[in-house]
Design a protein around this motif. Sequence first.
Motif, PDB file in Angstrom:
ATOM      1  N   ARG A  60       0.824  -1.217   0.000  1.00 28.04           N
ATOM      2  CA  ARG A  60       0.000   0.000   0.000  1.00 28.04           C
ATOM      3  C   ARG A  60       0.856   1.265   0.000  1.00 28.04           C
ATOM      4  O   ARG A  60       0.560   2.228  -0.693  1.00 28.04           O
ATOM      5  N   MET A  61       1.942   1.216   0.785  1.00 28.09           N
ATOM      6  CA  MET A  61       2.820   2.384   0.896  1.00 28.09           C
ATOM      7  C   MET A  61       3.974   2.331  -0.109  1.00 28.09           C
ATOM      8  O   MET A  61       4.775   3.270  -0.146  1.00 28.09           O
ATOM      9  N   ARG A  62       4.058   1.225  -0.867  1.00 24.18           N
ATOM     10  CA  ARG A  62       5.156   1.003  -1.812  1.00 24.18           C
ATOM     11  C   ARG A  62       6.496   1.090  -1.096  1.00 24.18           C
ATOM     12  O   ARG A  62       7.444   1.705  -1.556  1.00 24.18           O
ATOM     13  N   HIS A  63       6.548   0.447   0.062  1.00 25.82           N
ATOM     14  CA  HIS A  63       7.719   0.477   0.931  1.00 25.82           C
ATOM     15  C   HIS A  63       8.539  -0.787   0.691  1.00 25.82           C
ATOM     16  O   HIS A  63       8.145  -1.884   1.094  1.00 25.82           O
ATOM     17  N   ARG A  64       9.682  -0.632   0.025  1.00 25.12           N
ATOM     18  CA  ARG A  64      10.488  -1.790  -0.369  1.00 25.12           C
ATOM     19  C   ARG A  64      11.041  -2.552   0.816  1.00 25.12           C
ATOM     20  O   ARG A  64      11.165  -3.780   0.771  1.00 25.12           O
TER      21      ARG A  64
END
Length: 136
Positions: A60-64
Amino acid sequence: LIELIITVIVTIANVVKYSQFVNDEDCQGKDVCIGPIIKYCVFDAFFGILCSVLLFIGARMRHRCLLIFWILITLGCSIKYLYVFFVSDWTSLEDWVSISYLLFYTAVTLVVVAFTKECGTTSGGVVHDYRAPPAY
């Protein structure tokens, strides 16, 4: 979200199944024997729910970093499924359940790896650009 639902269903089924087969010698007069409940709720469900939340929030946050952490936890939890895949004779139902989990987690991991690579680019997910070719 699917992983979270599967985790909750499997946890409830495992607790009900194994709570019926508890020996009286193991509990030794206790009102509630919580061995199977601890094993399946704490270990299996906790890691399943943790992975679901990491995957959901990371995507959702595009947090790798969260997605990579999800991949590492999933690989660690899949060791028992890999063991069944390579050592077992695949005759029991539990072997096939483990193999199904392994296939599911492999497919989801491939999607997450692809999404993680896409998160690292600045193109916003555009694979092909439909600009005019460069002039000669």
